[in-house]
Scaffold this motif. Structure first.
Motif, PDB file in Angstrom:
ATOM      1  N   LYS A 121       3.040 -10.206  -1.027  1.00 57.57           N
ATOM      2  CA  LYS A 121       1.918  -9.713  -0.219  1.00 57.57           C
ATOM      3  C   LYS A 121       1.506 -10.722   0.831  1.00 57.57           C
ATOM      4  O   LYS A 121       1.222 -10.354   1.985  1.00 57.57           O
ATOM      5  N   ASP A 180      -0.435  -2.532  -9.459  1.00 58.85           N
ATOM      6  CA  ASP A 180      -1.130  -1.304  -9.062  1.00 58.85           C
ATOM      7  C   ASP A 180      -2.214  -1.587  -8.023  1.00 58.85           C
ATOM      8  O   ASP A 180      -2.417  -0.805  -7.085  1.00 58.85           O
ATOM      9  N   ALA A 181      -2.905  -2.715  -8.193  1.00 59.65           N
ATOM     10  CA  ALA A 181      -3.959  -3.074  -7.242  1.00 59.65           C
ATOM     11  C   ALA A 181      -3.380  -3.348  -5.862  1.00 59.65           C
ATOM     12  O   ALA A 181      -3.927  -2.903  -4.838  1.00 59.65           O
ATOM     13  N   ALA A 218      -0.520  -2.190  -4.731  1.00 61.89           N
ATOM     14  CA  ALA A 218      -0.030  -0.903  -4.225  1.00 61.89           C
ATOM     15  C   ALA A 218      -1.171  -0.111  -3.589  1.00 61.89           C
ATOM     16  O   ALA A 218      -0.972   0.593  -2.588  1.00 61.89           O
ATOM     17  N   GLY A 219      -2.366  -0.239  -4.165  1.00 63.16           N
ATOM     18  CA  GLY A 219      -3.520   0.445  -3.601  1.00 63.16           C
ATOM     19  C   GLY A 219      -3.929  -0.106  -2.247  1.00 63.16           C
ATOM     20  O   GLY A 219      -4.524   0.616  -1.434  1.00 63.16           O
ATOM     21  N   LEU A 220      -3.608  -1.360  -1.981  1.00 59.77           N
ATOM     22  CA  LEU A 220      -3.900  -1.975  -0.688  1.00 59.77           C
ATOM     23  C   LEU A 220      -2.813  -1.684   0.343  1.00 59.77           C
ATOM     24  O   LEU A 220      -3.065  -1.723   1.550  1.00 59.77           O
ATOM     25  N   ASN A 221      -1.599  -1.424  -0.127  1.00 57.80           N
ATOM     26  CA  ASN A 221      -0.458  -1.282   0.774  1.00 57.80           C
ATOM     27  C   ASN A 221      -0.467   0.051   1.508  1.00 57.80           C
ATOM     28  O   ASN A 221      -0.899   1.070   0.977  1.00 57.80           O
ATOM     29  N   SER A 222       0.049   0.019   2.714  1.00 56.95           N
ATOM     30  CA  SER A 222       0.295   1.233   3.485  1.00 56.95           C
ATOM     31  C   SER A 222       1.545   1.014   4.322  1.00 56.95           C
ATOM     32  O   SER A 222       1.814  -0.106   4.770  1.00 56.95           O
ATOM     33  N   TYR A 236       7.082   5.672  -7.016  1.00 51.20           N
ATOM     34  CA  TYR A 236       6.456   5.732  -5.687  1.00 51.20           C
ATOM     35  C   TYR A 236       5.675   7.026  -5.513  1.00 51.20           C
ATOM     36  O   TYR A 236       4.552   7.013  -4.968  1.00 51.20           O
ATOM     37  N   HIS A 246       2.276   6.974  -7.055  1.00 51.13           N
ATOM     38  CA  HIS A 246       1.294   6.159  -6.336  1.00 51.13           C
ATOM     39  C   HIS A 246       0.965   6.758  -4.966  1.00 51.13           C
ATOM     40  O   HIS A 246       0.291   6.109  -4.150  1.00 51.13           O
ATOM     41  N   GLY A 247       1.446   7.973  -4.717  1.00 51.80           N
ATOM     42  CA  GLY A 247       1.092   8.667  -3.483  1.00 51.80           C
ATOM     43  C   GLY A 247       1.922   8.317  -2.269  1.00 51.80           C
ATOM     44  O   GLY A 247       1.536   8.634  -1.137  1.00 51.80           O
TER      45      GLY A 247
END
Length: 339
Positions: free
Chosen positions: A216, A259-260, A262-266, A304, A307-308
């Motif tokens: 990250k 998971d955290a 992944a929630g920040l990633n775009s 993937y 996680h949307g």
């Protein structure tokens, strides 16, 4: 200095080199310069905090430059009428704390513009401006890339992620794409860290934490220097896949961390490399995954999806994958939909 207190305003949506040159010219003529960021709460504009930071980063070396965010509730710029002008002008004057004796604007404004109407006591100084405008830039960001200051470019960098099981050509493809588009690629953080014990079968929980955080942080840094696009070889969800595959023990905290993140990633585009090319054993790849590549590939796909994240599959030989990927990235930069 010719003026004691000057003002230069705009929406800076986005800030471009024409704005920056005007700011420098105005600052050179004033003891103090107020830069006013006009921002519409109900208009689809860049977050004013981001625009403030751009201007701050570019002017912090200049003596006594102050930045003021002037927000309104108008639905459009056309709805921003004279009643609003005069009300907001008083807010700027209060922020300045002294008489504004010069109002600077680019030559894209006329002498009878609202700047002179709202500040009649100030001298209107028209600064030469190139024909470029924020509207033109917004309509073709990547065609006007050279007009964006370095601090602005990261906001518009597209991120393209390559995922898949082992030995599907992700690393080579990400490097080739970066070379093709003259930009950065981010190699996976896991390989070097996973070999600290000589084998990835004896990794410690702290190794996975290191992989997740290192990956990250590399992304955050590389975005700053990327040329329109950043290509990434795997991400935190691939690390999560290996957390389950290699060792289910002591994984809870790292699973939460994955998971955290992944929630920040775009991402603007995710390319999944299908396992239909020859498996190449480079010394540390799993023979278990090699024996059932489709099964483990499907696990990654579902990870993937859960996680949307949507992705596009790349299949065929390496040349076909490369050509299809190049086309999709070109369409991405044009703003077209890819299929």
């Amino acid at each position: 200095m010719k003026y004691k207190c000057g003002m230069y305003g705009g929406s800076f949506n986005p800030l471009h080199m024409g704005h920056l040159r005007c700011i420098i010219a105005a600052a050179n003529q004033c003891e103090k310069l107020i830069i006013v960021i006009s921002s519409g709460r109900n208009r689809n504009e860049i977050d004013p905090r981001i625009r403030y930071r751009w201007i701050y980063q570019l002017t912090k070396h200049l003596p006594d430059v102050r930045i003021f965010i002037l927000e309104d509730d108008c639905e459009s710029k056309a709805a921003y009428d004279e009643n609003q002008w005069y009300t907001d002008a008083e807010k700027v004057k209060e922020f300045a704390g002294e008489t504004i004796d010069a109002v600077f604007c680019g030559s894209d404004y006329s002498e009878d513009s609202f700047w002179s109407k709202c500040y009649p006591e100030a001298e209107l100084v028209i600064l030469p401006r190139d024909e470029i405008s924020s509207t033109k830039i917004r309509n073709d960001i990547y065609g006007h890339w050279d007009w964006l200051p370095a601090v602005v470019r990261p906001y518009y960098v597209k991120k393209v992620l390559l995922i898949g099981a082992e030995s599907t050509g992700k690393s080579t493809l990400s490097q080739n794409l970066a070379l093709h588009f003259n930009t950065n690629y981010m190699e996976e953080a896991g390989r070097e860290i996973s070999e600290r014990s000589g084998t990835d079968m004896l990794m410690l929980p702290s190794d996975f934490t290191d992989i997740l955080l290192t990956h990250k942080m590399r992304e955050i840094e590389l975005v700053k220097s990327s040329n329109k696009i950043l290509f990434e070889d795997t991400d935190c969800l691939i690390t999560k896949f290996f957390l389950d595959f290699l060792d289910g023990k002591d994984k809870e905290n790292n699973t939460v961390l994955a998971d955290a993140i992944a929630g920040l990633n775009s991402y603007d585009l995710i390319l999944y490399c299908e396992p239909d090319v020859k498996f190449v054993q480079d010394g540390d790849r799993s023979e278990v995954i090699a024996a059932d590549r489709e099964k483990y590939g499907n696990i990654i796909k579902e990870l993937y999806r859960s996680h949307g994240f949507e992705f596009v599959s790349l299949s065929g030989d390496y040349g076909q994958r490369y050509e299809k990927a190049v086309k999709m990235v070109e369409e991405l930069l044009k703003g077209d939909e890819y299929t």
